[in-house]
Scaffold this motif. Structure first.
Motif, PDB file in Angstrom:
ATOM      1  N   PRO A  63       7.382   7.860   0.721  1.00  0.00           N
ATOM      2  CA  PRO A  63       8.725   7.255   0.579  1.00  0.00           C
ATOM      3  C   PRO A  63       9.721   8.212  -0.070  1.00  0.00           C
ATOM      4  O   PRO A  63      10.902   8.208   0.267  1.00  0.00           O
ATOM      5  CB  PRO A  63       8.462   6.033  -0.306  1.00  0.00           C
ATOM      6  CG  PRO A  63       7.032   5.681  -0.052  1.00  0.00           C
ATOM      7  CD  PRO A  63       6.328   6.988   0.170  1.00  0.00           C
ATOM      8  N   ASP A 110       8.644  -0.647   6.178  1.00  0.00           N
ATOM      9  CA  ASP A 110       7.222  -0.932   6.428  1.00  0.00           C
ATOM     10  C   ASP A 110       6.851  -0.369   7.792  1.00  0.00           C
ATOM     11  O   ASP A 110       7.327  -0.862   8.826  1.00  0.00           O
ATOM     12  CB  ASP A 110       6.992  -2.440   6.383  1.00  0.00           C
ATOM     13  CG  ASP A 110       5.506  -2.788   6.443  1.00  0.00           C
ATOM     14  OD1 ASP A 110       4.703  -1.947   6.922  1.00  0.00           O
ATOM     15  OD2 ASP A 110       5.150  -3.898   6.021  1.00  0.00           O
ATOM     16  N   LYS A 164      11.804   2.371   1.919  1.00  0.00           N
ATOM     17  CA  LYS A 164      10.961   1.179   1.776  1.00  0.00           C
ATOM     18  C   LYS A 164      10.620   0.532   3.121  1.00  0.00           C
ATOM     19  O   LYS A 164      10.160  -0.605   3.170  1.00  0.00           O
ATOM     20  CB  LYS A 164      11.681   0.163   0.879  1.00  0.00           C
ATOM     21  CG  LYS A 164      11.829   0.647  -0.569  1.00  0.00           C
ATOM     22  CD  LYS A 164      12.574  -0.358  -1.420  1.00  0.00           C
ATOM     23  CE  LYS A 164      12.717   0.163  -2.851  1.00  0.00           C
ATOM     24  NZ  LYS A 164      13.472  -0.791  -3.712  1.00  0.00           N
TER      25      LYS A 164
END
Length: 416
Positions: free
Chosen positions: A335, A409, A407
Motif C-alpha cells: 500500500p 482491495d 486501500k
C-alpha cells in the motif's frame, strides 16, 4: 523510488488534457497571488515613503470644525493667524514653526503632488475641492468649455462635476461665480469627474478603484499659484508644522500649543488637533497590515481552489486505474508504494504548475506597470512563498486520493 517516478510520469503523459487543466488551475492561482502581493508591496512602499517625508520631531497642528461651524458659516473664519504663529514661537520646546494653506490628511495619499485643496463658496453653500493648473491637466468637459492659453491671468475655472452637483444641484453653473480664498472665479466649464486620461491609450477611460488621482477642478496657472500659496493672496493658514526642540516631548509641546490656540480663539466652533510622526506611522502600519491580510486571504482562496482541482483530478485517476492498482496489489505491491506513486503525481503536477505560475505571474506583473497608477513590486519572497504553498497544497490535497488508492482491495477490484 525511481520506478515509481517513471510510472507516475508515464501515467501523466498519457493524460495530457487532464494535466493541462490542472496546470491552468494552478497557474491562475499562483498568478493572482503574485500579482496581488506585488500590488501590496507597491502600496506599502508608497505609504512608507509618505511617512518618511514627515520630520522625526515634527507635529502638524490642524483645526477640525464642528457641525455647528458649517451651519453658521463660521468655517469661513481662519482658525490660525499670523499673530498666532508669533505667539506660538515663544512657547517652551518650540524650535521652529512653518505654516501651510493645505488641509491635513490623516493618512498618506496616492494622488498627484500638484493637487491643492481649498474651500469653495457659492452664496450660502460651502464646499471644498482639489485644484490643478491648466498647464498640467487633461480632462473631459461635459458642459461649457475647457481653458485655453487666452485664459492665462483670468479668474476662470472648470469645476469638476462632483462639486457642481453638491453646490449647484439642478442650477446651470456656467457663467456663475464661485469664491475661492477671497477671489471670485467665473465657471466656464464642467469636467467629468468619472473619467481619467490614460497616457498609454492616449484617451479617456472610466475611473476605476485603481485610479488614485483625485478629481480636480482646473484653473489657469496664475490662479493655481494663488490658491496653492505660491503667490501670496491672503493670510489664510490651515495648519502649522511645529518642529520640537531636543529634550522636549512632542506630545507635551503639542498639548501646550493646542491649549494656547484654544485660548487665543475661545469662541471658534471646533477643535485643534495634532498629527505627529507616530500617528502617521500607526496609520501606515494599519494599512500595511490590511494589505498583508488581503494577500493572505487571496493566497488561501487560490490554494484551496487549486487544491480541490488537483484532488478531483487525482480521484478520477484513482477510479480509472483501479484495475491496475488491484493487479499491482495482487502481485505484491505494498500500500505504501501505491500511496507514494499518487503523491508523486500530485506533487509533480503542483511543482511544474507552480513554476509556470510564478513565470506567468511575474510576466503579468511586469506588463501591468504600463497601465497602473503605481508600479507593482514583485519580490523573491513572494515567489518562494507561492511556490512552497502550492507544493504543500499538492501534498495535502493529493494525500486523500492517494490514501484511497492505497486501500484498494485487490480481490474486489479483480473480480468486480
Amino acid at each position: 523510488m525511481i520506478t515509481l517516478i517513471k510510472n507516475s510520469l508515464a501515467n501523466l503523459k498519457g493524460h495530457k488534457l487532464r494535466l493541462a487543466i490542472a496546470f491552468i488551475w494552478i497557474i491562475i492561482g499562483i498568478t493572482s497571488v503574485v500579482f496581488v502581493s506585488s500590488m501590496g508591496n507597491a502600496m506599502s512602499a508608497v505609504f512608507k515613503q509618505s511617512f518618511k517625508t514627515i520630520a522625526p520631531r515634527a507635529a502638524i497642528i490642524y483645526f477640525e470644525p464642528s457641525d455647528d461651524a458649517f451651519k453658521t458659516n463660521q468655517i469661513l473664519f481662519d482658525p490660525f493667524s499670523s499673530s498666532d504663529v508669533q505667539i506660538l514661537k515663544t512657547l517652551d520646546g518650540v524650535e521652529k514653526i512653518e505654516t501651510s494653506d493645505k488641509y491635513v490628511s490623516s493618512t498618506p495619499t496616492l494622488g498627484s503632488s500638484n493637487d491643492v485643496y481649498s474651500d469653495i463658496t457659492y452664496f450660502d453653500k460651502i464646499g471644498s475641492g482639489a485644484f490643478v493648473p491648466s498647464t498640467d491637466a487633461k480632462y473631459k468637459v461635459t458642459k461649457g468649455r475647457s481653458l485655453t492659453p487666452a485664459d492665462d491671468g483670468k479668474r476662470v475655472i472648470v469645476l469638476e462635476s462632483n462639486v457642481v452637483k453638491d453646490m449647484f444641484e439642478d442650477e446651470n453653473p456656467i457663467g456663475k461665480g464661485v469664491t475661492i480664498k477671497g477671489l471670485t472665479y467665473e465657471v466656464v466649464g464642467v469636467l467629468d469627474s468619472d473619467t481619467v486620461y490614460d497616457p498609454v491609450e492616449k484617451g479617456f477611460k472610466k475611473r476605476t478603484p485603481f485610479d488614485t488621482s483625485v478629481p480636480s477642478s482646473v484653473v489657469p496657472e496664475v490662479s493655481y499659484n494663488i490658491i496653492s500659496g505660491k503667490i501670496a493672496n491672503n493670510s489664510s493658514i490651515n495648519q502649522v508644522i511645529v518642529t520640537v526642540a531636543e529634550g522636549f516631548e512632542i506630545s507635551n509641546v503639542s498639548d501646550s500649543i493646542i491649549s494656547e490656540l484654544t485660548s487665543l480663539h475661545p469662541n471658534i466652533m471646533g477643535e485643534y488637533k495634532v498629527q505627529d510622526r507616530s500617528s502617521i506611522q500607526k496609520s501606515t502600519e494599519e494599512m500595511t497590515k490590511g494589505i498583508d491580510k488581503t494577500v493572505r486571504l487571496i493566497t488561501i482562496i487560490a490554494m484551496v481552489v487549486g487544491g480541490v482541482g488537483i484532488m478531483n483530478i487525482m480521484y478520477v485517476s484513482v477510479m480509472e486505474r483501479s484495475k491496475e492498482i488491484g493487479i499491482r496489489r495482487a502481485l505484491g505491491a505494498k500500500p505504501r508504494s501505491i500511496l507514494f506513486q499518487f503523491l508523486i503525481e500530485s506533487v509533480f503536477i503542483t511543482t511544474c504548475g507552480g513554476v509556470l505560475g510564478v513565470i506567468v505571474g511575474y510576466a503579468v506583473t511586469i506588463y501591468s506597470k504600463n497601465f497602473l497608477p503605481f508600479k507593482p513590486i514583485p519580490s523573491i519572497n513572494t515567489f518562494l512563498y507561492s511556490f512552497i504553498a502550492i507544493v504543500l497544497t499538492g501534498i495535502i490535497f493529493g494525500l486523500v486520493p492517494a490514501l484511497k488508492a492505497s486501500k484498494v482491495d485487490p480481490v474486489k477490484i479483480i473480480y468486480k
